[in-house]
Design a protein around this motif. Structure first.
Motif, PDB file in Angstrom:
ATOM      1  N   CYS A 160      61.655 123.554 110.982  1.00 46.53           N
ATOM      2  CA  CYS A 160      61.528 123.834 109.849  1.00 46.53           C
ATOM      3  C   CYS A 160      61.755 122.906 108.861  1.00 46.53           C
ATOM      4  O   CYS A 160      61.147 122.358 107.910  1.00 46.53           O
ATOM      5  CB  CYS A 160      62.452 125.027 109.367  1.00 46.53           C
ATOM      6  N   ALA A 161      62.968 122.060 109.012  1.00 43.76           N
ATOM      7  CA  ALA A 161      63.291 120.926 108.179  1.00 43.76           C
ATOM      8  C   ALA A 161      62.428 120.011 108.065  1.00 43.76           C
ATOM      9  O   ALA A 161      61.919 119.259 107.286  1.00 43.76           O
ATOM     10  CB  ALA A 161      64.933 120.662 108.717  1.00 43.76           C
ATOM     11  N   ALA A 162      62.005 119.556 109.614  1.00 46.85           N
ATOM     12  CA  ALA A 162      60.935 118.421 109.736  1.00 46.85           C
ATOM     13  C   ALA A 162      59.471 118.934 108.871  1.00 46.85           C
ATOM     14  O   ALA A 162      59.122 118.029 108.179  1.00 46.85           O
ATOM     15  CB  ALA A 162      60.674 118.231 111.252  1.00 46.85           C
ATOM     16  N   LEU A 163      59.194 120.094 109.124  1.00 46.28           N
ATOM     17  CA  LEU A 163      57.754 120.443 108.521  1.00 46.28           C
ATOM     18  C   LEU A 163      57.745 120.417 107.011  1.00 46.28           C
ATOM     19  O   LEU A 163      56.904 120.016 106.243  1.00 46.28           O
ATOM     20  CB  LEU A 163      57.422 122.010 108.997  1.00 46.28           C
ATOM     21  N   ILE A 164      59.081 120.734 106.175  1.00 45.53           N
ATOM     22  CA  ILE A 164      59.100 120.972 104.839  1.00 45.53           C
ATOM     23  C   ILE A 164      59.064 119.328 104.570  1.00 45.53           C
ATOM     24  O   ILE A 164      58.894 119.170 103.196  1.00 45.53           O
ATOM     25  CB  ILE A 164      60.041 121.614 104.394  1.00 45.53           C
ATOM     26  N   ASN A 165      59.280 118.450 105.256  1.00 41.84           N
ATOM     27  CA  ASN A 165      59.096 117.091 104.823  1.00 41.84           C
ATOM     28  C   ASN A 165      58.016 116.383 105.243  1.00 41.84           C
ATOM     29  O   ASN A 165      57.628 115.374 105.136  1.00 41.84           O
ATOM     30  CB  ASN A 165      60.481 116.312 105.632  1.00 41.84           C
ATOM     31  N   ASN A 166      57.074 117.320 105.818  1.00 43.32           N
ATOM     32  CA  ASN A 166      55.695 117.011 106.212  1.00 43.32           C
ATOM     33  C   ASN A 166      54.532 117.624 105.368  1.00 43.32           C
ATOM     34  O   ASN A 166      53.419 118.000 106.029  1.00 43.32           O
ATOM     35  CB  ASN A 166      55.595 117.037 107.835  1.00 43.32           C
ATOM     36  N   VAL A 185      69.490 114.167 113.621  1.00 46.19           N
ATOM     37  CA  VAL A 185      68.162 113.734 113.899  1.00 46.19           C
ATOM     38  C   VAL A 185      67.259 114.002 112.597  1.00 46.19           C
ATOM     39  O   VAL A 185      66.453 113.425 112.370  1.00 46.19           O
ATOM     40  CB  VAL A 185      67.549 115.052 115.066  1.00 46.19           C
ATOM     41  N   ILE A 186      67.600 115.099 111.601  1.00 50.44           N
ATOM     42  CA  ILE A 186      66.849 115.119 110.557  1.00 50.44           C
ATOM     43  C   ILE A 186      67.460 114.003 109.587  1.00 50.44           C
ATOM     44  O   ILE A 186      66.610 113.551 108.620  1.00 50.44           O
ATOM     45  CB  ILE A 186      67.280 116.374 110.040  1.00 50.44           C
ATOM     46  N   ALA A 187      68.489 113.640 109.460  1.00 49.50           N
ATOM     47  CA  ALA A 187      69.184 112.760 108.465  1.00 49.50           C
ATOM     48  C   ALA A 187      68.574 111.350 108.709  1.00 49.50           C
ATOM     49  O   ALA A 187      68.227 110.679 107.890  1.00 49.50           O
ATOM     50  CB  ALA A 187      70.796 112.914 108.630  1.00 49.50           C
ATOM     51  N   ASP A 188      68.389 111.005 110.099  1.00 48.78           N
ATOM     52  CA  ASP A 188      67.914 109.871 110.362  1.00 48.78           C
ATOM     53  C   ASP A 188      66.460 109.586 110.116  1.00 48.78           C
ATOM     54  O   ASP A 188      65.792 108.788 109.682  1.00 48.78           O
ATOM     55  CB  ASP A 188      68.035 109.732 111.777  1.00 48.78           C
ATOM     56  N   THR A 189      65.809 110.742 110.494  1.00 46.67           N
ATOM     57  CA  THR A 189      64.112 110.751 110.088  1.00 46.67           C
ATOM     58  C   THR A 189      63.753 110.932 108.872  1.00 46.67           C
ATOM     59  O   THR A 189      62.858 110.426 108.421  1.00 46.67           O
ATOM     60  CB  THR A 189      63.646 111.969 111.065  1.00 46.67           C
ATOM     61  N   PHE A 190      64.491 111.658 107.924  1.00 53.74           N
ATOM     62  CA  PHE A 190      64.225 111.900 106.579  1.00 53.74           C
ATOM     63  C   PHE A 190      65.397 111.393 105.921  1.00 53.74           C
ATOM     64  O   PHE A 190      66.304 112.294 105.299  1.00 53.74           O
ATOM     65  CB  PHE A 190      63.936 113.299 106.208  1.00 53.74           C
ATOM     66  N   PRO A 191      65.976 110.212 105.634  1.00 55.05           N
ATOM     67  CA  PRO A 191      66.988 109.797 104.981  1.00 55.05           C
ATOM     68  C   PRO A 191      67.103 109.907 103.246  1.00 55.05           C
ATOM     69  O   PRO A 191      68.191 109.963 102.990  1.00 55.05           O
ATOM     70  CB  PRO A 191      66.939 108.199 105.258  1.00 55.05           C
ATOM     71  N   THR A 192      65.818 110.329 102.790  1.00 55.11           N
ATOM     72  CA  THR A 192      65.949 110.550 101.340  1.00 55.11           C
ATOM     73  C   THR A 192      66.408 112.069 101.148  1.00 55.11           C
ATOM     74  O   THR A 192      66.507 112.258  99.872  1.00 55.11           O
ATOM     75  CB  THR A 192      64.459 110.256 100.666  1.00 55.11           C
ATOM     76  N   CYS A 193      66.530 112.826 102.028  1.00 57.57           N
ATOM     77  CA  CYS A 193      66.990 114.401 101.622  1.00 57.57           C
ATOM     78  C   CYS A 193      68.409 114.229 101.512  1.00 57.57           C
ATOM     79  O   CYS A 193      69.162 113.232 101.751  1.00 57.57           O
ATOM     80  CB  CYS A 193      66.740 115.058 103.028  1.00 57.57           C
TER      81      CYS A 193
END
Length: 305
Positions: A140-146, A181-189
């Protein structure tokens, strides 16, 4: 968030009322960890007048006596009821999130409520049910960043009258390995501080996109149900699930299917009829997963047309 008084003062006095999806929530706490969490992760939410009728009045308080100073703890109160044992003081803000989940899932029976993340694209809802450890919150976290809109990380609310999914966007709960995983993939969150040694392990919360909060009044039509399972070093796999089996799985994951009786059966039947269901195994390639779900939505739309 803006108002005539500092938000921390409103929280401390029990005058902060915010709109979260279809609910008005009054928050009352003098605990700095709670105040800071609300300030940082709920800044995009609308503040309502202090005298607004509230669906839920929640308080995070410290126990009286020596526990206030020695091995500090925190209590969650719903109105004047304290449904849980105290937790360590450091867990105060996650406790607010867990307690609010309990309030919504236990007292909002105008909806059929399923333990599932749910996101939206093209006005269609993708429901991601799953037990803890399935990887639904990570996905879910990844999708809302995509490019997907967050409707909910934990609770899929299906309107019993319309069959639509009603958004209740809140911070996304991440646990253990998912945090990095999410922090490294989407560091601007933006993330809350990590809290260790909870019953769920290490936890933190990701701030929801402001656009998702602003569009919380826009419902979505359920279209896809995907049961995710994270499996390291596996190839992406998508397997169709028969509707009868999907019905039983969703009923097992519903908080109030049995409480609603015949209405729960009718609403669940409508939900399953409107959706295609799949088992989905993924290995952390979030872009590939997002592209696959977009293609599924396109395929469904073409078949309907």
């Amino acid at each position: 968030m803006n108002g005539p008084f500092p938000i921390s003062d409103l929280i401390a006095s029990g005058q902060l009322v915010i709109r979260i999806g279809p609910f008005s929530i009054r928050i009352h706490s003098t605990i700095p960890l709670v105040q800071r969490g609300i300030l940082e992760l709920y800044s995009a939410y609308s503040i309502l007048p202090p005298d607004t009728f509230c669906d839920f009045y929640v308080r995070l308080i410290q126990p009286s006596g020596v526990r206030r100073f020695f091995r500090k703890q925190v209590l969650f109160a719903f109105d004047q009821f304290m449904p849980f044992k105290p937790l360590p003081y450091a867990q105060a803000f996650p406790f607010f999130e867990w307690g609010l989940n309990w309030c919504i899932s236990g007292y909002s029976h105008r909806f059929l409520i399923v333990h599932a993340a749910v996101v939206e694209k093209y006005g269609k809802a993708l429901i991601l049910p799953g037990a803890p450890g399935s990887g639904k919150s990570t996905l879910c976290a990844a999708l809302i960043n995509n490019g997907w809109r967050l409707l909910s990380d934990e609770l899929t609310l299906v309107d019993r009258a319309t069959g639509h999914v009603v958004p209740v966007p809140r911070p996304v709960s991440l646990k253990n390995e998912s945090i990095s995983v999410i922090a490294d993939t989407f560091p601007t969150c933006q993330f809350s501080p990590i809290v260790h040694d909870t019953l769920k392990g290490s936890v933190c919360l990701m701030k929801p996109p402001a656009d998702s909060v602003e569009k919380a009044g826009q419902t979505a039509i359920p279209c896809l149900v995907v049961f995710p399972k994270y499996q390291a070093e596996s190839s992406l796999s998508l397997t169709a699930v028969p509707r009868a089996e999907a019905f039983m799985r969703l009923a097992d994951l519903s908080f109030n299917y049995s409480v609603l009786g015949a209405q729960g059966f009718e609403t669940m039947t409508g939900l399953v009829k409107s959706c295609e269901a799949y088992d989905f195994i993924y290995d952390g390639d979030f872009n590939q997963a997002s592209d696959l779900f977009v293609q599924l939505l396109d395929d469904v739309q073409q078949r309907v047309a």
